[in-house]
Design a protein around this motif. Structure first.
Motif, PDB file in Angstrom:
ATOM      1  N   GLY A  59       0.834  -1.472   0.258  1.00 20.03           N
ATOM      2  CA  GLY A  59      -0.139  -0.554   0.099  1.00 20.03           C
ATOM      3  C   GLY A  59       0.861   1.227   0.110  1.00 20.03           C
ATOM      4  N   LEU A  60       1.987   1.635   0.983  1.00 19.51           N
ATOM      5  CA  LEU A  60       2.769   2.609   1.200  1.00 19.51           C
ATOM      6  C   LEU A  60       3.564   2.731  -0.236  1.00 19.51           C
ATOM      7  N   THR A  61       4.174   1.830  -0.538  1.00 12.93           N
ATOM      8  CA  THR A  61       4.889   1.947  -2.339  1.00 12.93           C
ATOM      9  C   THR A  61       3.778   2.302  -3.120  1.00 12.93           C
ATOM     10  N   LEU A  62       2.837   1.773  -3.313  1.00 14.15           N
ATOM     11  CA  LEU A  62       1.568   2.604  -4.407  1.00 14.15           C
ATOM     12  C   LEU A  62       1.736   3.481  -4.411  1.00 14.15           C
ATOM     13  N   MET A  63       1.323   3.996  -3.383  1.00 15.39           N
ATOM     14  CA  MET A  63       0.778   5.396  -2.958  1.00 15.39           C
ATOM     15  C   MET A  63       1.965   5.932  -2.985  1.00 15.39           C
ATOM     16  N   THR A  64       3.431   6.375  -2.204  1.00 10.92           N
ATOM     17  CA  THR A  64       4.669   6.342  -2.604  1.00 10.92           C
ATOM     18  C   THR A  64       4.738   7.044  -4.052  1.00 10.92           C
ATOM     19  N   PHE A  65       5.049   6.045  -4.979  1.00  9.67           N
ATOM     20  CA  PHE A  65       4.821   6.137  -6.497  1.00  9.67           C
ATOM     21  C   PHE A  65       3.879   7.112  -7.195  1.00  9.67           C
ATOM     22  N   LEU A  89      -0.333  23.408  -8.507  1.00  3.51           N
ATOM     23  CA  LEU A  89      -0.806  23.986  -6.961  1.00  3.51           C
ATOM     24  C   LEU A  89      -2.241  23.020  -7.301  1.00  3.51           C
ATOM     25  N   VAL A  90      -2.645  23.323  -7.545  1.00  5.48           N
ATOM     26  CA  VAL A  90      -3.244  22.440  -8.150  1.00  5.48           C
ATOM     27  C   VAL A  90      -3.013  20.925  -8.252  1.00  5.48           C
ATOM     28  N   GLN A  91      -2.768  20.880  -8.470  1.00  3.55           N
ATOM     29  CA  GLN A  91      -2.712  18.908  -9.420  1.00  3.55           C
ATOM     30  C   GLN A  91      -1.522  18.475  -8.516  1.00  3.55           C
ATOM     31  N   GLY A  92      -0.184  19.602  -7.796  1.00  2.00           N
ATOM     32  CA  GLY A  92       0.525  18.792  -6.654  1.00  2.00           C
ATOM     33  C   GLY A  92       0.269  18.850  -5.196  1.00  2.00           C
ATOM     34  N   GLY A  93      -0.448  19.683  -5.158  1.00  2.00           N
ATOM     35  CA  GLY A  93      -0.453  20.137  -3.511  1.00  2.00           C
ATOM     36  C   GLY A  93      -1.189  18.739  -2.884  1.00  2.00           C
ATOM     37  N   PRO A  94      -2.266  18.622  -3.032  1.00  2.00           N
ATOM     38  CA  PRO A  94      -2.943  17.298  -2.722  1.00  2.00           C
ATOM     39  C   PRO A  94      -1.616  15.922  -2.863  1.00  2.00           C
ATOM     40  N   ALA A  95      -1.228  16.423  -3.634  1.00  2.00           N
ATOM     41  CA  ALA A  95      -0.200  15.268  -3.904  1.00  2.00           C
ATOM     42  C   ALA A  95       0.916  14.838  -2.863  1.00  2.00           C
ATOM     43  N   ALA A  96       1.343  16.347  -2.956  1.00  2.00           N
ATOM     44  CA  ALA A  96       2.317  16.718  -1.311  1.00  2.00           C
ATOM     45  C   ALA A  96       1.824  16.454  -0.689  1.00  2.00           C
ATOM     46  N   LEU A  97       1.080  16.720   0.141  1.00  2.00           N
ATOM     47  CA  LEU A  97       0.176  16.451   0.811  1.00  2.00           C
ATOM     48  C   LEU A  97       0.217  14.719   1.595  1.00  2.00           C
ATOM     49  N   LEU A  99       2.025  12.633   0.065  1.00  2.00           N
ATOM     50  CA  LEU A  99       3.477  12.122   0.003  1.00  2.00           C
ATOM     51  C   LEU A  99       3.776  11.955   0.878  1.00  2.00           C
ATOM     52  N   VAL A 100       3.586  13.103   2.047  1.00  2.00           N
ATOM     53  CA  VAL A 100       4.300  14.115   2.972  1.00  2.00           C
ATOM     54  C   VAL A 100       3.671  12.974   4.274  1.00  2.00           C
ATOM     55  N   LEU A 101       2.666  13.130   4.603  1.00  2.00           N
ATOM     56  CA  LEU A 101       1.249  12.174   5.434  1.00  2.00           C
ATOM     57  C   LEU A 101       1.949  10.837   5.157  1.00  2.00           C
ATOM     58  N   SER A 102       1.714  10.358   3.767  1.00  2.00           N
ATOM     59  CA  SER A 102       2.687   8.632   3.927  1.00  2.00           C
ATOM     60  C   SER A 102       3.245   8.248   4.231  1.00  2.00           C
ATOM     61  N   LEU A 103       4.716   8.986   3.934  1.00  2.00           N
ATOM     62  CA  LEU A 103       5.894   8.521   4.905  1.00  2.00           C
ATOM     63  C   LEU A 103       6.412   9.397   6.232  1.00  2.00           C
ATOM     64  N   LEU A 104       5.326  10.102   6.463  1.00  2.00           N
ATOM     65  CA  LEU A 104       6.002  10.639   8.422  1.00  2.00           C
ATOM     66  C   LEU A 104       5.147   9.007   8.971  1.00  2.00           C
ATOM     67  N   GLY A 105       4.087   8.490   8.463  1.00  2.00           N
ATOM     68  CA  GLY A 105       3.347   7.319   8.850  1.00  2.00           C
ATOM     69  C   GLY A 105       4.341   6.510   9.047  1.00  2.00           C
ATOM     70  N   THR A 106       4.876   6.265   8.285  1.00  2.00           N
ATOM     71  CA  THR A 106       5.924   5.470   8.094  1.00  2.00           C
ATOM     72  C   THR A 106       6.788   4.826   9.053  1.00  2.00           C
TER      73      THR A 106
END
Length: 106
Positions: A59-65, A89-97, A99-106
């Motif tokens: 799950g984390l691998t797929l989400m991160t990729f 920002l519209v395209q990348g903002g949610p993706a960045a958020l 990505l950060v949340l998923s990486l912080l959760g690991t």
């Protein structure tokens, strides 16, 4: 959705800051790009489903990729034309958020 289903709409041309005359000429490319983006989104959602189902590594691998691809695409967009910063920002903002949340959760 915009690229694949609403490319010829005047509102879409406005979002992408394109002359309406270019819509017909680039419709096939936009259609393909729209589905490419949709498949990345499906990958991110599938990653969440796998994570919730208990398969954290997959799950984390797929989400991160998927979210990293979305974020990098938004960076390429703004680097290609600084006037597209808001769209980037519209395209990348949610993706960045995500990505950060998923990486912080690991």
């Amino acid at each position: 959705m915009l690229e694949s289903l609403h490319w010829a709409d005047p509102e879409t041309a406005e979002v992408f800051q394109l002359p309406r005359s270019n819509a017909a000429a680039s419709a096939q490319l936009a259609y393909n790009l729209g589905f490419y983006n949709l498949f990345l989104a499906v990958g991110a959602v599938l990653g969440v489903v796998l994570l919730v189902a208990g398969n954290a590594v997959a799950g984390l691998t797929l989400m991160t990729f998927a979210t990293a691809c979305m974020l990098l695409a938004s960076v390429v967009l703004v680097l290609s034309d600084r006037k597209l910063g808001r769209l980037s920002l519209v395209q990348g903002g949610p993706a960045a958020l995500s990505l950060v949340l998923s990486l912080l959760g690991t």
